[in-house]
Design a protein around this motif. Structure first.
Motif, PDB file in Angstrom:
ATOM      1  N   VAL A  82     -67.036  16.300 -37.257  1.00 53.47           N
ATOM      2  CA  VAL A  82     -66.491  17.022 -38.410  1.00 53.47           C
ATOM      3  C   VAL A  82     -66.869  18.505 -38.323  1.00 53.47           C
ATOM      4  N   ALA A  83     -68.113  18.775 -37.938  1.00 55.36           N
ATOM      5  CA  ALA A  83     -68.532  20.168 -37.820  1.00 55.36           C
ATOM      6  C   ALA A  83     -67.717  20.888 -36.741  1.00 55.36           C
ATOM      7  N   SER A  84     -67.485  20.216 -35.615  1.00 58.06           N
ATOM      8  CA  SER A  84     -66.734  20.885 -34.543  1.00 58.06           C
ATOM      9  C   SER A  84     -65.294  21.117 -34.983  1.00 58.06           C
ATOM     10  N   GLY A  85     -64.735  20.173 -35.738  1.00 55.75           N
ATOM     11  CA  GLY A  85     -63.376  20.349 -36.264  1.00 55.75           C
ATOM     12  C   GLY A  85     -63.312  21.511 -37.255  1.00 55.75           C
ATOM     13  N   THR A  86     -64.342  21.626 -38.077  1.00 56.34           N
ATOM     14  CA  THR A  86     -64.403  22.729 -39.037  1.00 56.34           C
ATOM     15  C   THR A  86     -64.402  24.057 -38.291  1.00 56.34           C
ATOM     16  N   GLU A  87     -65.210  24.107 -37.255  1.00 56.14           N
ATOM     17  CA  GLU A  87     -65.309  25.347 -36.477  1.00 56.14           C
ATOM     18  C   GLU A  87     -63.963  25.694 -35.851  1.00 56.14           C
ATOM     19  N   ALA A  88     -63.331  24.681 -35.240  1.00 55.24           N
ATOM     20  CA  ALA A  88     -62.045  24.936 -34.579  1.00 55.24           C
ATOM     21  C   ALA A  88     -60.996  25.362 -35.611  1.00 55.24           C
ATOM     22  N   GLY A  89     -61.016  24.706 -36.768  1.00 50.95           N
ATOM     23  CA  GLY A  89     -60.046  25.021 -37.828  1.00 50.95           C
ATOM     24  C   GLY A  89     -60.193  26.454 -38.304  1.00 50.95           C
ATOM     25  N   ILE A  90     -61.435  26.861 -38.555  1.00 52.29           N
ATOM     26  CA  ILE A  90     -61.679  28.218 -39.040  1.00 52.29           C
ATOM     27  C   ILE A  90     -61.248  29.236 -37.987  1.00 52.29           C
ATOM     28  N   LYS A  91     -61.559  28.918 -36.727  1.00 48.42           N
ATOM     29  CA  LYS A  91     -61.199  29.835 -35.641  1.00 48.42           C
ATOM     30  C   LYS A  91     -59.678  30.056 -35.616  1.00 48.42           C
TER      31      LYS A  91
END
Ligand SMILES: Cc1ncc(C[n+]2csc(CCOP(=O)(O)OP(=O)(O)O)c2C)c(N)n1
Ligand code: SF4
Ligand code: FES
Ligand SMILES: [Mg+2]
Lengths: 310, 237
Positions: A82-91
């Protein structure tokens, strides 16, 4: 190394709380203390993905929350995903100009079960893919939230509800604790550190370094659990110190592959001093104690070598 | 004092307690303004000037230091304008000229796209932010260090550059220094700071070092504790 300066210097630490009081953790829970210190270290500019476990359960019983920052409750095993998805989404949103670039810290967190067992592959993937995020493991050395079952982070000789006393052996875990920080180092990520809330200024410093790291960072925090470790709650901080002083849980950092011990010339105390006060090690056979000591010494010497101190 | 005022920061409508500063209001709204000499536990001071922002109040636009400028009703704040960035770039160049090596300064410079400072100074590294002096006075309450001289020769120093008589070796100055200029070390039961060696008190039971003797004496004196109060450490009691 600023740790000994804790009397006045601690007053200069962010006085704001982001993991606020009123949560339902046990008295003396050093895991809650660790979470609170991580919150202070990171400040307001953070998004947290938190796996199920004590820290999620005690802080988010509907309709209450202890979190004063954006926070996800994930499943048991997918906090890092979930954290990695959040990071990718924000990017992606920043790239498209839909969000301003605010360098928000993306934090994934879980207990030792949620990190070293069921969350292992999600974490390994997130680290290996190189996401700009950090992950914190709050290691209390068992599945405490569901009633003290063993995990792969449970140390040799510890009694849990799934490793109870037997007739021949006083009832113990037979395997050696999984060396999670080392596994993270093997992912070739830019920052790995170990910390303990018994050394709060050091913990804060390391968490802030992890947050500043470009790319994946991992912090493994030994979090004393008075309930599961069978110790009086007022002893939690002291037991954490003993874990470091005996070398059972060495404090170190690995920055871009380079090891650095936090305490350079520590004279290790015998592990017995750490094991004896804890109910979970009660009745530990002398051979087991010896095996424990041997393993601690080996591991410590190994670290000294890696950091060029031996 | 608990009154609220309305202001905008970067176009966002915000409410902030009257009497608070722009920097605090921005921080609460998760708007980042770079700063070096501010700590919530210390009184606003305004030395480094890195926290400059552009404000418009009653049709006048100007540059102010956000860590010492109070919020006001109807205030409009812009944290990133060309003018603001120009000032910040100059400020970081000036700071770098005093300390080239500091990672903290280099990181800020990099974000501001400043490659190197145009100014060369022969200065040892202190940026004169006063964090150490203010901490010693406001947090520790002993006033062991202060400024010496003026202008270019200004420095942080102990009285007469000698062993500081009031220093209790707590190390808070070293902790708070944003550029790690103040040297501090601890070895074999001796803490060294400000070129002075301070012996540490040993616990008579377990032998662990508790804290510098002078610091414990300071506690005993200010809190009126018995002479043997710190002979035994917290955990052996
Ligand atoms: C897939 C799945 N299996 C089991 C559970 C039940 N469960 C919730 S928390 C937990 C243990 C958590 O242990 P750990 O991650 O070490 O955190 P701690 O509670 O010790 O802080 C378990 C087994 C669950 N929520 N989801
Ligand atoms: S010594 Fe450090 S904290 Fe003190 S004024 Fe200089 S730079 Fe600032
Ligand atoms: S933080 Fe405002 S002048 Fe330094
Ligand atoms: Mg656990």
């Amino acid at each position: 190394m600023m740790e000994p300066l804790n009397v006045y210097a601690s007053r200069l630490v962010n006085s704001k709380e982001f993991f606020v009081s009123g949560h339902k953790s046990c008295q003396g829970c050093a895991e809650a203390l660790a979470v609170r210190l991580v919150g202070k270290a990171l400040g307001e500019n953070v998004i947290v993905s938190c796996a199920t476990g004590c820290m999620e359960v005690v802080s988010s019983a509907f309709p209450h929350t202890s979190w004063d920052v954006p926070w996800f409750h994930t499943a048991f095993g997918n906090a890092a995903a979930v954290a990695s998805g959040t990071e990718a989404g924000i990017k992606a949103q920043v790239r498209k100009g839909r969000l301003p670039e605010k360098e928000t810290v993306i934090l994934g967190m879980a207990g030792d079960g949620g990190t070293t067992d069921i969350g292992f592959q999600a974490l390994s993937g997130a680290m290996e893919r190189g996401h700009n995020m950090m992950f914190v493991c709050y290691d209390n050395e068992a599945y405490m939230n569901t009633g003290i079952q063993r995990s792969s982070a449970t140390p040799l000789g510890a009694r849990t509800t799934t490793t109870p006393a037997g007739k021949i052996n006083p009832g113990e875990e037979f395997t050696i604790k999984k060396n999670m920080p080392e596994i993270m180092v093997s992912h070739n990520i830019p920052y790995v550190a170990t910390a303990c809330p018994s050394y709060p200024l050091d913990l804060i410093e390391k968490v802030q370094k992890a947050a500043k790291t470009k790319g994946p960072a991992y912090v493994h925090i030994l979090s004393v659990c008075p309930t599961g470790w069978r110790i009086p709650s007022e002893k939690a901080i002291w037991i954490g110190r003993l874990a470091i002083e005996t070398g059972v849980f060495p404090l170190f950092e690995v920055v871009n592959g380079r090891y650095k011990m936090t305490f350079k010339d520590l004279e290790l105390r015998p592990v017995e001093e750490y094991l004896k006060p804890q109910g979970r090690f009660r009745g530990l056979a002398p051979e087991m104690m010896e095996k424990f000591q041997e393993q601690v010494t080996d591991n410590y010497n190994d670290l000294l070598k890696k950091s060029g101190l031996k | 004092m608990s009154d609220k005022v309305n202001l905008t920061i970067d176009g966002r409508k915000l409410e902030a307690p009257a009497g608070s500063t722009i920097l605090q209001a921005a921080k609460d709204a998760n708007i980042y303004i770079p700063h070096l000499c501010h700590n919530d536990e210390l009184k606003p001071y305004g030395a480094c000037r890195l926290c400059v922002v552009e404000i418009t109040h009653r049709n006048r636009t100007r540059i102010v230091a956000s860590c010492i400028y109070e919020v006001a009703e109807g205030l409009e704040v812009q944290t990133v304008t060309e003018r603001v960035l120009n000032v910040r770039k100059l400020v970081i160049e000036l700071l770098l000229s005093r300390n080239k090596k500091s990672q903290v300064l280099q990181d800020i410079a990099q974000k501001l796209e400043v490659e190197k400072s145009r100014f060369e100074l022969d200065i040892k590294g202190c940026i004169l932010c006063g964090m150490c002096i203010r901490t010693c006075k406001e947090v520790v309450g002993v006033n062991a260090i202060g400024y010496k001289s003026r202008g270019f020769t200004r420095e942080v120093a102990t009285p007469f550059d000698e062993t500081p008589p009031d220093c209790i070796a707590c190390g808070s100055c070293a902790y708070v220094c944003p550029v790690d200029f103040i040297q501090y070390s601890e070895k074999n039961g001796v803490r060294t700071i400000w070129n002075t060696e301070f012996p540490m008190q040993k616990c008579t039971k377990c032998g662990r070092h508790i804290a510098p003797v002078k610091q414990l004496d300071h506690f005993k004196e200010t809190l009126n504790l018995p002479e043997d109060h710190f002979d035994i450490c917290l955990h052996c009691r």
